[in-house]
Motif scaffolding. Structure first.
Motif, mmCIF file in Angstrom:
data_model
loop_
_atom_site.group_PDB
_atom_site.id
_atom_site.type_symbol
_atom_site.label_atom_id
_atom_site.label_comp_id
_atom_site.label_asym_id
_atom_site.label_seq_id
_atom_site.Cartn_x
_atom_site.Cartn_y
_atom_site.Cartn_z
ATOM 1 N N GLU A 86 -34.011 3.436 -19.422
ATOM 2 C CA GLU A 86 -35.430 3.288 -19.776
ATOM 3 C C GLU A 86 -36.240 4.497 -19.321
ATOM 4 O O GLU A 86 -37.094 5.004 -20.052
ATOM 5 N N PHE A 87 -35.953 4.967 -18.117
ATOM 6 C CA PHE A 87 -36.656 6.148 -17.620
ATOM 7 C C PHE A 87 -36.290 7.392 -18.429
ATOM 8 O O PHE A 87 -37.143 8.250 -18.669
ATOM 9 N N GLU A 88 -35.037 7.499 -18.836
ATOM 10 C CA GLU A 88 -34.641 8.631 -19.661
ATOM 11 C C GLU A 88 -35.366 8.614 -21.005
ATOM 12 O O GLU A 88 -35.839 9.652 -21.481
ATOM 13 N N ALA A 89 -35.475 7.431 -21.606
ATOM 14 C CA ALA A 89 -36.188 7.321 -22.888
ATOM 15 C C ALA A 89 -37.663 7.646 -22.716
ATOM 16 O O ALA A 89 -38.269 8.338 -23.545
ATOM 17 N N ARG A 90 -38.236 7.175 -21.609
ATOM 18 C CA ARG A 90 -39.649 7.450 -21.355
ATOM 19 C C ARG A 90 -39.867 8.928 -21.058
ATOM 20 O O ARG A 90 -40.879 9.517 -21.448
ATOM 21 N N GLY A 91 -38.915 9.539 -20.367
ATOM 22 C CA GLY A 91 -39.028 10.964 -20.073
ATOM 23 C C GLY A 91 -39.035 11.800 -21.338
ATOM 24 O O GLY A 91 -39.817 12.756 -21.464
#
Length: 374
Positions: free
Chosen positions: A246-251
Motif C-alpha cells: 500500500e505504501f509503495e502504491a501511494r509512493g
C-alpha cells in the motif's frame, strides 16, 4: 415616488436577508473545502515558534507539547499545496504577531519550486480559500468578484450543488483527523490507513541525516536503497507485505503528482518567493529555518538522483547566500521505513508529528537555543 423608493429598499433588504439565510444553510450542508482554514481564526499574539508550508508542514509539526506543557505561543500556518507565495502573504499579514527572535520553520519539498497542483480546478480551490484568511491587501490573487461569489456568498457559485440544500447537514471531519491523512483526488484509489502502521509494532533506530546550510544534501542507504528498520528485520516482516504494498502504491501516486506533466522543476519566481520570505523574516527579527520533512523510502525511491542534486544545490545556495540553516530529514533512517510514523508515503501521521517535533527541539540549533533562553 417616495413609496416606490421605500418598496425598492425593502425589496433589496428582503433579498439580502434571504441570500444570507440561504448562504448559511448552504455552508452548513455542503462541504466547501473551507473547514481546514477555520484554525486561522485563532492565530495567537506574541508567536514564538511557528511553521509555514504545504501539507508536509501541516502534518509534520505538532507544537502542542511546547504550547501546553511549556507555555510557548505557537502556530501552524501550513495548508495543503500552499506555495512560498502564500507562505509569504500569511507571514506578512501576521508579522506583528511574532515576538522578537521567534523561530519560523519553512519546509522545502521537492515540488516547492514549481506548482504542486497542476489541475485548474485544484488551483482554483487553493486560491479561493485564502479569501477567508487573508485581507485583500495581502492576498496576491485578490478579485472582488471572486470574493463575492465564492466566499461572501458561495451560494451564488453553487451550480448543481444548490440541490444540497435539501439534504441533511454535513458532519465535517476534525482538523486533527485531517492532519493524520491528507488525501488527494488523484490518489483516492491508493489510500493508506495510518492505523495499520500503528498496529505493526514499535521500532527504534538512532541515526540522523541532518543537512545544515552549505552541505551537499547527499544521503546514504544500502545497496537496495532501503535502510533497515530494525537489525535483521525488513519492513515486510514488521508491518506485513500488504501494508508495504500500500505504501509503495501511494509512493508512486505521490511521485506522479509531484513530478509528472511538468516541464520545469525549478522556476525562478518560486525561488524568489522563498528569498522574499526569508528577507521578510529577517526584517522583522524572525529567525527563518529551512527544513525538509521526513519521507518514506517508498516515495524517495522514485526521485531521480539528478533531480536531488539540483534540488540540494538550489536550497543550499539560497541558505548560504541569505545566511539561514537548512535541515534535511527527507532520508532520515529513523523515519524512512518506520511506517508507524506515516499516514502515507510522504506525510507523517499524528504520532510521527509528535516524534519529529520533539527531535527538532533537540537537534535544530536555533530552536534549541531559543528554548533554552526564553
Amino acid at each position: 415616488m417616495k413609496a416606490f423608493i421605500v418598496k425598492c429598499v425593502l425589496a433589496v433588504c428582503i433579498t439580502f436577508c434571504c441570500l444570507f439565510y440561504l448562504d448559511m444553510m448552504y455552508e452548513q450542508k455542503v462541504d466547501t473545502g473551507m473547514a481546514e482554514v477555520n484554525v486561522f481564526n485563532f492565530v495567537p499574539h506574541d508567536i514564538q515558534v511557528a511553521n509555514v508550508g504545504s501539507s508536509h508542514g501541516q502534518c509534520a509539526f505538532n507544537w502542542e507539547a511546547l504550547e501546553k506543557e511549556r507555555g510557548y505561543a505557537t502556530f501552524n500556518f501550513a495548508l495543503t499545496s500552499q506555495s512560498f507565495q502564500y507562505d509569504h502573504a500569511l507571514i506578512d499579514m501576521h508579522k506583528d504577531d511574532f515576538t522578537d527572535g521567534s523561530i519560523l520553520f519553512i519546509p522545502v519539498s521537492y515540488f516547492s519550486f514549481n506548482e504542486e497542483a497542476t489541475d485548474p480546478a485544484d488551483q482554483e480551490a487553493i486560491s479561493v480559500r485564502y479569501y477567508r484568511i487573508l485581507s485583500p491587501k495581502y492576498n496576491p490573487d485578490y478579485s472582488l468578484y471572486k470574493d463575492l461569489v465564492t466566499v461572501r456568498f458561495p451560494i451564488l457559485s453553487a451550480g448543481e450543488k444548490i440541490f444540497e440544500l435539501f439534504k441533511p447537514p454535513v458532519i465535517f471531519p476534525s482538523l486533527s483527523e485531517n492532519r493524520k491523512n491528507v488525501l488527494y483526488a488523484a490518489e483516492a484509489g491508493a489510500d493508506v490507513s495510518s492505523d495499520s502502521a500503528k498496529a505493526a509494532g514499535e521500532v527504534s533506530a538512532d541515526s540522523s541525516n541532518e543537512v545544515r546550510a552549505g552541505s551537499s544534501g547527499e544521503v546514504s542507504a544500502d545497496s537496495s536503497g532501503v535502510s533497515s528498520t530494525a537489525e535483521g528485520s525488513t519492513p515486510e516482516e514488521i508491518y506485513g507485505a500488504e501494508t508495504v504494498q500500500e505504501f509503495e502504491a501511494r509512493g508512486l501516486a505521490r511521485y506522479q503528482r509531484h513530478f509528472e506533466n511538468k516541464t520545469e522543476y525549478f522556476e525562478e519566481d518560486k525561488k524568489q518567493y522563498l528569498i522574499d520570505l526569508i528577507t521578510l523574516c529577517k526584517e522583522n527579527n524572525i529567525t527563518p529555518v529551512l527544513i525538509t520533512t521526513p519521507f518514506t523510502v517508498y516515495y524517495n525511491q522514485y526521485v531521480p538522483a539528478d533531480f536531488l542534486y539540483e534540488f540540494y544545490t538550489v536550497v543550499n545556495d539560497i541558505a548560504l547566500t541569505y545566511g539561514v540553516s537548512y535541515y534535511d530529514y527527507s532520508h532520515d533512517e529513523r523515519f524512512q521505513t518506520n511506517l508507524k510514523y506515516f499516514g502515507d508515503a510522504d506525510h507523517l501521521n499524528s504520532d510521527g508529528a509528535v516524534y519529529f517535533t520533539n527531535l527538532l527541539t533537540e537537534e535544530v540549533a536555533e530552536l534549541k537555543a531559543y528554548l533554552e533562553t526564553h
